[in-house]
Design an enzyme around this catalytic site. Structure first.
Site, PDB file in Angstrom:
ATOM      1  CE  LYS A 184      -3.422  -2.562  -0.365  1.00 44.72           C
ATOM      2  NZ  LYS A 184      -4.349  -3.305   0.462  1.00 44.72           N
TER       3      LYS A 184
HETATM    4  C1  LIG Z   1      -5.305  -4.403   0.613  1.00 40.72           C
HETATM    5  C2  LIG Z   1      -6.783  -4.312   0.489  1.00 40.72           C
HETATM    6  C3  LIG Z   1      -7.604  -4.675   1.542  1.00 40.72           C
HETATM    7  C4  LIG Z   1      -7.122  -5.410   2.752  1.00 40.72           C
HETATM    8  O1  LIG Z   1      -6.388  -4.719   3.617  1.00 40.72           O
HETATM    9  P1  LIG Z   1      -5.581  -5.547   4.730  1.00 40.72           P
HETATM   10  O2  LIG Z   1      -4.868  -4.482   5.482  1.00 40.72           O
HETATM   11  O3  LIG Z   1      -4.672  -6.479   4.022  1.00 40.72           O
HETATM   12  O4  LIG Z   1      -6.577  -6.257   5.571  1.00 40.72           O
HETATM   13  C5  LIG Z   1      -8.955  -4.438   1.416  1.00 40.72           C
HETATM   14  N1  LIG Z   1      -9.499  -3.920   0.315  1.00 40.72           N
HETATM   15  C6  LIG Z   1      -8.736  -3.592  -0.736  1.00 40.72           C
HETATM   16  C7  LIG Z   1      -9.380  -3.006  -1.945  1.00 40.72           C
HETATM   17  C8  LIG Z   1      -7.359  -3.805  -0.689  1.00 40.72           C
HETATM   18  O5  LIG Z   1      -6.613  -3.528  -1.764  1.00 40.72           O
END
Ligand SMILES: *Cc1c(COP(=O)(O)O)cnc(C)c1O
Length: 386
Positions: A184
């Site tokens: 992210k």
């Molecule tokens: C990465 C992601 C998540 C999940 O987040 P985590 O921190 O891994 O639980 C949820 N929704 C989207 C669209 C994502 O890209």
């Protein structure tokens, strides 16, 4: 051809993050404490929200958000099929029904007209996902939400730093869920934050993240000692540790420069890809700023010469990593079996999925790296037998 493998994504961790983690380890306080509090305050301040609540993951953020927005078993929650499985899993875990609404063919974000068509008397909430970092059509989504009394919970896993009509995502007044998974825009290893403007709900999120324990009764009960707590509901263990938060504190200071870099790389991709037939990039709407979490394109097999799967393989053979965002939820066996979804239900999401591939994008990438990807794509197209 590239001599070294270009990964799809690499987190940007430097000595500054390492030092902050070491400081935390030496401080004697490892679990949720001052660092987690500072981290959530930094995020809330940055996006323009009154409160930030840090959690173990973006998934935990969305799960608890659904609870505090009152979603219960039997309710329906509308979301996009074009998202990560986590978005729908948390709806399922509450005994609620994930109702899917197809995407806009140009932005690949949930289409408000499809939301309108999916609303029933049981609809309680909608989860728009800001795909790739481009904000959804929040004006029309909010109008619909007002009309049908729906709660809006934003999945902003891709959208830290994105803007909608001059306002940061997270500051639009809805519960907004961020993720700090390593790919992210910033990372805490694993982690998430909910930003919101409702003090009562923020308090409940804090209580739910730690077993439902509350110290509010303490003052009434005891003059000294902080051992007393009360439990008024069964909570979870979804808090973020100070070790993870230490990473986030340093990463937050770099977010703006990370996102500027991502934007520069994305612009280079868009400019160069415009000259390659059969590769389509995402359409950006006016008055938005994308946080460019990923750079997805679609391959039109008839025009380009080969399909997405072949392109992924050929890029890999030329030392370039890619990823696919996302396999539509309604094509997953579990969702088909449990909710009766089937192939053909969401034609736009399926069409985009059939050609979509995300190219490498991360702040440490160079313009030369982008050019290498472009050269590889050109080389692949030229080598297709006519
Ligand atoms: C990465 C992601 C998540 C999940 O987040 P985590 O921190 O891994 O639980 C949820 N929704 C989207 C669209 C994502 O890209």
């Amino acid at each position: 051809m590239r001599k070294t493998y270009l990964k799809f994504s690499i987190p940007s961790i430097t000595q500054a993050e390492i030092q902050e983690v070491v400081k935390t380890l030496k401080s004697g306080w490892l679990t949720t404490g001052k660092k987690a509090q500072l981290f959530e305050e930094k995020i809330a301040h940055y996006v323009g929200a009154e409160h930030g609540v840090s959690l173990a993951s973006g998934t935990a953020a969305r799960f608890l958000s659904l609870i505090v927005e009152g979603v219960q078993a039997g309710d329906e929650v509308i979301t996009t099929p074009f998202t990560f499985i986590s978005t729908a899993n948390v709806i399922h875990h509450l005994g609620a029904v994930p109702v899917l609404a197809d995407i806009d063919p140009e932005t690949w974000n949930i289409d408000p007209e499809c939301i309108a068509a999916a609303v029933t008397s049981k609809t309680r909430a909608v989860i728009p996902v800001h795909y790739s970092g481009q904000p959804c059509d929040m004006k029309n989504i909010k109008t619909l939400a007002r009309k049908h009394k729906l709660r809006v919970i934003e999945d902003a896993a891709h959208a830290l730093g994105a803007e909608y009509y001059g306002k940061k995502i997270g500051g639009l007044g809805n519960l907004t869920c961020f993720s700090f998974f390593p790919t992210k825009n910033i990372t805490t290893g694993e982690g998430g934050v909910v930003t919101l403007n409702d003090e009562r709900k923020a308090k409940r999120l804090r209580r739910l993240r730690l077993h439902g324990m509350s110290k509010d009764g303490w003052k009434r009960y005891a003059q000294e000692g902080s051992w007393y707590y009360e439990v008024h509901e069964a909570g979870y263990k979804y808090n973020l540790s100070d070790i993870n938060a230490a990473l986030g504190i340093v990463q937050m200071d770099k977010l703006e420069s990370f996102n500027r870099r991502r934007t520069r790389l994305a612009e280079r991709y868009a400019q160069k890809l415009a000259r390659i037939s059969g590769i389509k990039t995402l359409t950006l709407r006016p008055k938005i700023k994308s946080s460019w979490h990923i750079f997805p394109v679609t391959v039109e097999a008839e025009t380009f010469g080969i399909d997405r799967n072949r392109l992924v393989k050929e890029l890999w053979e030329r030392n370039i990593g890619t990823s696919v965002h996302f396999i539509p939820l309604h094509l997953q066996p579990f969702y088909q079996k449990t909710y009766g979804y089937k192939k053909g239900d969401f034609p736009v999401a399926e069409k985009v999925f059939s050609g979509v591939v995300s190219l490498p994008l991360f702040p440490k990438m160079t313009l030369k790296d982008v050019d290498d990807v472009i050269s590889a794509i050109q080389d692949i197209q030229e080598s297709i037998p006519k």
